[in-house]
Design a protein around this motif. Structure first.
Motif, PDB file in Angstrom:
ATOM      1  N   MET A   1       0.844  -1.177   0.000  1.00 12.58           N
ATOM      2  CA  MET A   1       0.000   0.000   0.000  1.00 12.58           C
ATOM      3  C   MET A   1       0.891   1.242   0.000  1.00 12.58           C
ATOM      4  SD  MET A   1      -2.686   1.466   2.883  1.00 12.58           S
ATOM      5  CE  MET A   1      -1.942   0.721   4.276  1.00 12.58           C
ATOM      6  N   THR A   2       0.558   2.180  -0.839  1.00 10.83           N
ATOM      7  CA  THR A   2       1.263   3.452  -0.876  1.00 10.83           C
ATOM      8  C   THR A   2       0.583   4.414   0.092  1.00 10.83           C
ATOM      9  OG1 THR A   2       1.815   3.099  -3.194  1.00 10.83           O
ATOM     10  CG2 THR A   2       1.987   5.346  -2.363  1.00 10.83           C
ATOM     11  N   VAL A   3       1.381   5.053   0.902  1.00  9.52           N
ATOM     12  CA  VAL A   3       0.849   5.971   1.907  1.00  9.52           C
ATOM     13  C   VAL A   3       1.217   7.397   1.528  1.00  9.52           C
ATOM     14  CG1 VAL A   3       0.998   6.662   4.317  1.00  9.52           C
ATOM     15  CG2 VAL A   3       0.988   4.241   3.720  1.00  9.52           C
ATOM     16  N   ASP A   4       0.236   8.268   1.481  1.00 15.19           N
ATOM     17  CA  ASP A   4       0.476   9.683   1.248  1.00 15.19           C
ATOM     18  C   ASP A   4       0.670  10.353   2.610  1.00 15.19           C
ATOM     19  OD1 ASP A   4       0.511  12.368   0.625  1.00 15.19           O
ATOM     20  OD2 ASP A   4      -1.302  12.309  -0.603  1.00 15.19           O
ATOM     21  N   ALA A   5       1.894  10.253   3.109  1.00 11.89           N
ATOM     22  CA  ALA A   5       2.195  10.762   4.457  1.00 11.89           C
ATOM     23  C   ALA A   5       1.989  12.269   4.550  1.00 11.89           C
ATOM     24  CB  ALA A   5       3.614  10.375   4.850  1.00 11.89           C
ATOM     25  N   GLU A   6       2.197  12.990   3.472  1.00 13.30           N
ATOM     26  CA  GLU A   6       1.968  14.447   3.491  1.00 13.30           C
ATOM     27  C   GLU A   6       0.494  14.752   3.738  1.00 13.30           C
ATOM     28  OE1 GLU A   6       4.132  16.885   3.525  1.00 13.30           O
ATOM     29  OE2 GLU A   6       5.929  15.710   3.094  1.00 13.30           O
ATOM     30  N   ARG A   7      -0.391  13.995   3.093  1.00 15.85           N
ATOM     31  CA  ARG A   7      -1.833  14.202   3.290  1.00 15.85           C
ATOM     32  C   ARG A   7      -2.230  13.859   4.725  1.00 15.85           C
ATOM     33  NH1 ARG A   7      -6.184  11.167   3.427  1.00 15.85           N
ATOM     34  NH2 ARG A   7      -5.110   9.277   2.793  1.00 15.85           N
ATOM     35  N   LEU A   8      -1.687  12.751   5.241  1.00 13.45           N
ATOM     36  CA  LEU A   8      -1.992  12.365   6.617  1.00 13.45           C
ATOM     37  C   LEU A   8      -1.471  13.415   7.600  1.00 13.45           C
ATOM     38  CD1 LEU A   8      -1.217   8.529   6.501  1.00 13.45           C
ATOM     39  CD2 LEU A   8      -3.415   9.688   6.146  1.00 13.45           C
ATOM     40  N   ALA A   9      -0.275  13.911   7.357  1.00  9.06           N
ATOM     41  CA  ALA A   9       0.293  14.940   8.240  1.00  9.06           C
ATOM     42  C   ALA A   9      -0.546  16.215   8.194  1.00  9.06           C
ATOM     43  CB  ALA A   9       1.743  15.225   7.847  1.00  9.06           C
ATOM     44  N   ALA A  10      -1.087  16.545   7.028  1.00 12.78           N
ATOM     45  CA  ALA A  10      -1.939  17.740   6.924  1.00 12.78           C
ATOM     46  C   ALA A  10      -3.219  17.570   7.746  1.00 12.78           C
ATOM     47  CB  ALA A  10      -2.273  18.015   5.461  1.00 12.78           C
ATOM     48  N   ILE A  11      -3.805  16.383   7.708  1.00 13.58           N
ATOM     49  CA  ILE A  11      -4.993  16.118   8.530  1.00 13.58           C
ATOM     50  C   ILE A  11      -4.617  16.190  10.007  1.00 13.58           C
ATOM     51  CG2 ILE A  11      -6.681  14.354   9.215  1.00 13.58           C
ATOM     52  CD1 ILE A  11      -6.628  13.404   6.260  1.00 13.58           C
ATOM     53  N   HIS A  12      -3.492  15.568  10.367  1.00 10.99           N
ATOM     54  CA  HIS A  12      -3.050  15.553  11.764  1.00 10.99           C
ATOM     55  C   HIS A  12      -2.839  16.980  12.267  1.00 10.99           C
ATOM     56  CE1 HIS A  12      -0.784  13.671  15.184  1.00 10.99           C
ATOM     57  NE2 HIS A  12      -1.680  12.739  14.962  1.00 10.99           N
ATOM     58  N   GLN A  14      -4.383  19.614  11.394  1.00  7.88           N
ATOM     59  CA  GLN A  14      -5.674  20.267  11.613  1.00  7.88           C
ATOM     60  C   GLN A  14      -6.307  19.854  12.939  1.00  7.88           C
ATOM     61  OE1 GLN A  14      -8.470  20.062   8.237  1.00  7.88           O
ATOM     62  NE2 GLN A  14      -6.717  19.399   7.010  1.00  7.88           N
ATOM     63  N   CYS A  15      -5.822  18.756  13.498  1.00 10.41           N
ATOM     64  CA  CYS A  15      -6.470  18.164  14.667  1.00 10.41           C
ATOM     65  C   CYS A  15      -5.734  18.366  15.981  1.00 10.41           C
ATOM     66  CB  CYS A  15      -6.649  16.663  14.436  1.00 10.41           C
ATOM     67  SG  CYS A  15      -7.683  16.271  13.006  1.00 10.41           S
ATOM     68  N   PHE A  16      -4.425  18.601  15.935  1.00  9.07           N
ATOM     69  CA  PHE A  16      -3.650  18.595  17.168  1.00  9.07           C
ATOM     70  C   PHE A  16      -2.772  19.825  17.328  1.00  9.07           C
ATOM     71  CE2 PHE A  16      -4.488  14.122  16.369  1.00  9.07           C
ATOM     72  CZ  PHE A  16      -4.903  13.685  17.611  1.00  9.07           C
ATOM     73  N   THR A  17      -2.721  20.324  18.546  1.00  8.35           N
ATOM     74  CA  THR A  17      -1.681  21.255  18.966  1.00  8.35           C
ATOM     75  C   THR A  17      -0.947  20.662  20.163  1.00  8.35           C
ATOM     76  OG1 THR A  17      -3.215  22.464  20.400  1.00  8.35           O
ATOM     77  CG2 THR A  17      -2.874  23.332  18.163  1.00  8.35           C
ATOM     78  N   ALA A  18      -1.659  19.851  20.973  1.00  5.04           N
ATOM     79  CA  ALA A  18      -1.048  19.150  22.103  1.00  5.04           C
ATOM     80  C   ALA A  18      -1.719  17.788  22.215  1.00  5.04           C
ATOM     81  CB  ALA A  18      -1.223  19.928  23.392  1.00  5.04           C
ATOM     82  N   PRO A  19      -1.031  16.710  21.945  1.00  3.10           N
ATOM     83  CA  PRO A  19       0.361  16.705  21.535  1.00  3.10           C
ATOM     84  C   PRO A  19       0.519  17.362  20.167  1.00  3.10           C
ATOM     85  CG  PRO A  19      -0.579  14.529  21.211  1.00  3.10           C
ATOM     86  CD  PRO A  19      -1.630  15.363  21.891  1.00  3.10           C
ATOM     87  N   ARG A  20       1.733  17.772  19.894  1.00  5.69           N
ATOM     88  CA  ARG A  20       1.969  18.462  18.631  1.00  5.69           C
ATOM     89  C   ARG A  20       1.683  17.511  17.463  1.00  5.69           C
ATOM     90  NH1 ARG A  20       5.969  16.427  16.076  1.00  5.69           N
ATOM     91  NH2 ARG A  20       7.750  15.487  17.087  1.00  5.69           N
ATOM     92  N   PRO A  21       1.306  18.057  16.321  1.00  9.61           N
ATOM     93  CA  PRO A  21       1.013  17.190  15.178  1.00  9.61           C
ATOM     94  C   PRO A  21       2.273  16.481  14.674  1.00  9.61           C
ATOM     95  CG  PRO A  21       0.836  19.512  14.567  1.00  9.61           C
ATOM     96  CD  PRO A  21       1.078  19.468  16.042  1.00  9.61           C
ATOM     97  N   TRP A  22       2.055  15.313  14.109  1.00  9.15           N
ATOM     98  CA  TRP A  22       3.159  14.529  13.553  1.00  9.15           C
ATOM     99  C   TRP A  22       3.481  14.999  12.146  1.00  9.15           C
ATOM    100  CZ3 TRP A  22       1.480   8.821  14.863  1.00  9.15           C
ATOM    101  CH2 TRP A  22       1.476   8.659  16.249  1.00  9.15           C
TER     102      TRP A  22
END
Length: 139
Positions: A1-12, A14-22
Motif C-alpha cells: 500500500m502506498t501511503v500519502d504521508a503528506e496528506r496524513l500529516a496535513a490532517i493531523h 488540523q487536529c492537534f496542537t497538544a500533543p503536537r502534530p506529527w
C-alpha cells in the motif's frame, strides 16, 4: 500500500496542537515499525499497533470538515477488529483529559480510564494538561 504521508500529516495538523502534530516523516517512520498499521477513511485516519498481545491506538485524526459523519467511530471499530484478529487480548490508548468528544467516542467503544499522566501534554502557550490512559478487553 502506498501511503500519502503528506496528506496524513496535513490532517493531523488540523487536529492537534497538544500533543503536537506529527510530520510526514514521523508518520512514515512509525508506519515502518513492526506491528504498526494504518486505517483510513476519506478525511480521517488511525494508526495502531499490536505487540505482545496488546493493541495500542497511537493516533486518530479526522479533519474538522469531515467530522460528525461517523468516521472516527468506524475507524475505532476497525482498529478493535484488527487488533482482535491479530490476537490482542487488550487495547489501550491515551487521550487528553480536556477532550470530551474523544473521551465520549472511546467510552462508546468500551474503553474505560485505567490511569492518568499529570501534565503530560505541553501546549503552545506553555500550559500543560493531563493524559488519560484508557483500556478495554478484547477477548
Amino acid at each position: 500500500m502506498t501511503v500519502d504521508a503528506e496528506r496524513l500529516a496535513a490532517i493531523h495538523a488540523q487536529c492537534f496542537t497538544a500533543p503536537r502534530p506529527w510530520s510526514a516523516a514521523e508518520i512514515t517512520g512509525i508506519l515502518a515499525t513492526p506491528g504498526t498499521f494504518l486505517l483510513t477513511e476519506p478525511g480521517g485516519f488511525l494508526i495502531g499497533r499490536v505487540l505482545a498481545g496488546e493493541a495500542e491506538l497511537l493516533t486518530l485524526a479526522v479533519a474538522p470538515a469531515a467530522r460528525h459523519k461517523g468516521i472516527a467511530a468506524r475507524l475505532v471499530a476497525a482498529f478493535l477488529d484488527r487488533a482482535a484478529g491479530q490476537a490482542a487480548a487488550r487495547a489501550f490508548l491515551e487521550v487528553g483529559a480536556g477532550n470530551p468528544a474523544a473521551r465520549a467516542l472511546y467510552a462508546r467503544a468500551g474503553f474505560a480510564e485505567t490511569g492518568r499522566r499529570p501534565c503530560y501534554y505541553r501546549h503552545p502557550d506553555g500550559t500543560a494538561s493531563d493524559a488519560l490512559i484508557l483500556a478495554r478487553t478484547l477477548v
